[in-house]
Write a protein that holds these residues in place. Structure first.
Motif, short mmCIF file in Angstrom:
data_model
loop_
_atom_site.label_atom_id
_atom_site.label_comp_id
_atom_site.label_asym_id
_atom_site.label_seq_id
_atom_site.Cartn_x
_atom_site.Cartn_y
_atom_site.Cartn_z
N GLU A 75 0.83 -1.21 0.00
CA GLU A 75 0.00 0.00 0.00
C GLU A 75 0.86 1.26 0.00
N ALA A 76 2.03 1.17 0.65
CA ALA A 76 2.95 2.32 0.72
C ALA A 76 3.80 2.46 -0.55
N GLY A 77 3.62 1.53 -1.49
CA GLY A 77 4.38 1.61 -2.74
C GLY A 77 5.78 1.02 -2.63
N GLU A 78 6.07 0.37 -1.51
CA GLU A 78 7.43 -0.18 -1.31
C GLU A 78 7.59 -1.57 -1.91
N SER A 79 6.49 -2.26 -2.10
CA SER A 79 6.61 -3.63 -2.60
C SER A 79 5.34 -4.03 -3.34
N SER A 80 5.41 -5.20 -3.98
CA SER A 80 4.21 -5.84 -4.56
C SER A 80 4.11 -7.20 -3.89
N TYR A 81 2.95 -7.49 -3.32
CA TYR A 81 2.78 -8.76 -2.62
C TYR A 81 1.95 -9.68 -3.51
N LEU A 82 2.65 -10.66 -4.13
CA LEU A 82 2.03 -11.53 -5.13
C LEU A 82 1.51 -12.80 -4.48
N VAL A 83 0.30 -13.17 -4.86
CA VAL A 83 -0.33 -14.37 -4.30
C VAL A 83 -0.81 -15.27 -5.44
N PRO A 84 -0.35 -16.55 -5.47
CA PRO A 84 -0.89 -17.50 -6.45
C PRO A 84 -2.15 -18.16 -5.89
N TRP A 85 -3.16 -18.33 -6.75
CA TRP A 85 -4.43 -18.92 -6.34
C TRP A 85 -4.74 -20.14 -7.20
N ILE A 86 -5.20 -21.22 -6.57
CA ILE A 86 -5.73 -22.38 -7.30
C ILE A 86 -7.14 -22.62 -6.79
N ASP A 87 -8.12 -22.53 -7.68
CA ASP A 87 -9.53 -22.77 -7.31
C ASP A 87 -9.94 -21.96 -6.07
N GLY A 88 -9.58 -20.69 -6.03
CA GLY A 88 -10.01 -19.81 -4.94
C GLY A 88 -9.23 -19.97 -3.64
N THR A 89 -8.17 -20.79 -3.66
CA THR A 89 -7.36 -20.99 -2.45
C THR A 89 -5.95 -20.43 -2.68
N PRO A 90 -5.43 -19.63 -1.74
CA PRO A 90 -4.05 -19.14 -1.91
C PRO A 90 -3.07 -20.29 -1.67
N VAL A 91 -2.07 -20.41 -2.54
CA VAL A 91 -1.12 -21.53 -2.42
C VAL A 91 0.33 -21.01 -2.29
N GLY A 92 0.50 -19.83 -1.76
CA GLY A 92 1.85 -19.32 -1.56
C GLY A 92 1.87 -17.82 -1.57
N HIS A 93 3.08 -17.28 -1.65
CA HIS A 93 3.23 -15.82 -1.73
C HIS A 93 4.67 -15.45 -2.08
N ALA A 94 4.85 -14.24 -2.55
CA ALA A 94 6.19 -13.67 -2.78
C ALA A 94 6.05 -12.16 -2.70
N GLU A 95 6.94 -11.53 -1.94
CA GLU A 95 6.93 -10.06 -1.85
C GLU A 95 8.09 -9.53 -2.69
N VAL A 96 7.79 -8.66 -3.64
CA VAL A 96 8.83 -8.03 -4.45
C VAL A 96 9.11 -6.67 -3.83
N ARG A 97 10.28 -6.55 -3.22
CA ARG A 97 10.60 -5.31 -2.48
C ARG A 97 11.32 -4.35 -3.43
N TRP A 98 10.58 -3.34 -3.87
CA TRP A 98 11.14 -2.37 -4.83
C TRP A 98 12.19 -1.48 -4.19
N THR A 99 12.19 -1.41 -2.85
CA THR A 99 13.16 -0.57 -2.14
C THR A 99 14.47 -1.30 -1.93
N GLY A 100 14.59 -2.53 -2.45
CA GLY A 100 15.85 -3.27 -2.37
C GLY A 100 15.84 -4.34 -1.31
N GLY A 101 17.00 -4.95 -1.11
CA GLY A 101 17.13 -6.07 -0.18
C GLY A 101 16.72 -5.68 1.24
N ARG A 102 16.16 -6.66 1.94
CA ARG A 102 15.76 -6.42 3.34
C ARG A 102 17.01 -6.25 4.22
N ALA A 103 18.08 -6.98 3.91
CA ALA A 103 19.30 -6.90 4.72
C ALA A 103 20.13 -5.69 4.28
#
Ligand SMILES: CC(C)(COP(=O)(O)OP(=O)(O)OC[C@H]1O[C@@H](n2cnc3c(N)ncnc32)[C@H](O)[C@@H]1OP(=O)(O)O)[C@@H](O)C(=O)NCCC(=O)NCCS
Length: 165
Positions: free
Chosen positions: A35-63
């Motif tokens: 929501e703050a524009g820092e990342s995109s939080y991607l969610v894969p769905w199969i038949d209406g159920t979430p089966v994972g996630h990945a956060e793409v951090r546009w501000t760079g590495g967390r470390a």
């Protein structure tokens, strides 16, 4: 299977199917960064159920070490496919490709991700997808256990980078 950015109503669904354990990786925290524009939080769905996630951090590495070494490189963080029965079906690969596609649409020609030094299968997948090893660093982690006790530690990881064009 479809992959979409997390919507407000998905946060509670994600929490139900894949309860957050890490502090920084709480679904609500990831959604807030999106929501703050820092990342995109991607969610894969199969038949209406979430089966994972990945956060793409546009501000760079967390470390901090990763950000210092690769200041212009976004990071795929919190990559998970769950439950285990849906692994090795291409969902993880599709999440990584979706992250790369988003980067290219933003005019970004690099993508990075970190992998634990003992996670050989994940490292093999990233190598197949064209990610090249760079620095070794300590990834700061924190999670709250079932009794509500905070555990802080660091995992030895390697940062991998792919040139997208
Ligand atoms: C790593 C992960 C995201 C890959 O997602 P996926 O949907 O299984 O990946 P794909 O189907 O696109 O590719 C399969 C490859 O992923 C890799 N892989 C890594 N860990 C795996 C696991 N626990 N189960 C299955 N595949 C795994 C292997 O290289 C596998 O290839 P193989 O089946 O020939 O061994 C997923 O397995 C996972 O969530 N693992 C546990 C959490 C984790 O390790 N996350 C990565 C942190 S860097």
């Amino acid at each position: 299977m479809e992959i979409a950015e997390c919507r407000p109503q998905d946060v509670e669904v994600l929490e139900r199917f894949m309860p957050s354990t890490s502090v920084d990786g709480r679904h609500a925290a990831r959604f807030a960064r999106q929501e703050a524009g820092e990342s995109s939080y991607l969610v894969p769905w199969i038949d209406g159920t979430p089966v994972g996630h990945a956060e793409v951090r546009w501000t760079g590495g967390r470390a901090p070490e990763v950000r210092a070494a690769h200041p212009d490189c976004p990071e795929i963080n919190g990559l998970l496919v769950w439950p285990e029965s849906v692994r090795s079906l291409g969902v993880g690969t599709a999440l990584i490709h979706a992250a790369e596609e988003l980067a290219l649409r933003r005019g970004i020609g690099l993508m990075g991700l970190g992998v634990g030094e003992d996670n050989a299968r994940a490292a093999a997948l990233y190598a197949r997808l064209g990610y090249m090893p760079t620095l070794v660093y300590l990834d700061p982690r924190a999670h709250v256990d079932a009794e509500g006790v905070l555990h802080e530690y660091a995992e030895r990881c390697r940062f991998l980078v792919k040139k997208l064009r």
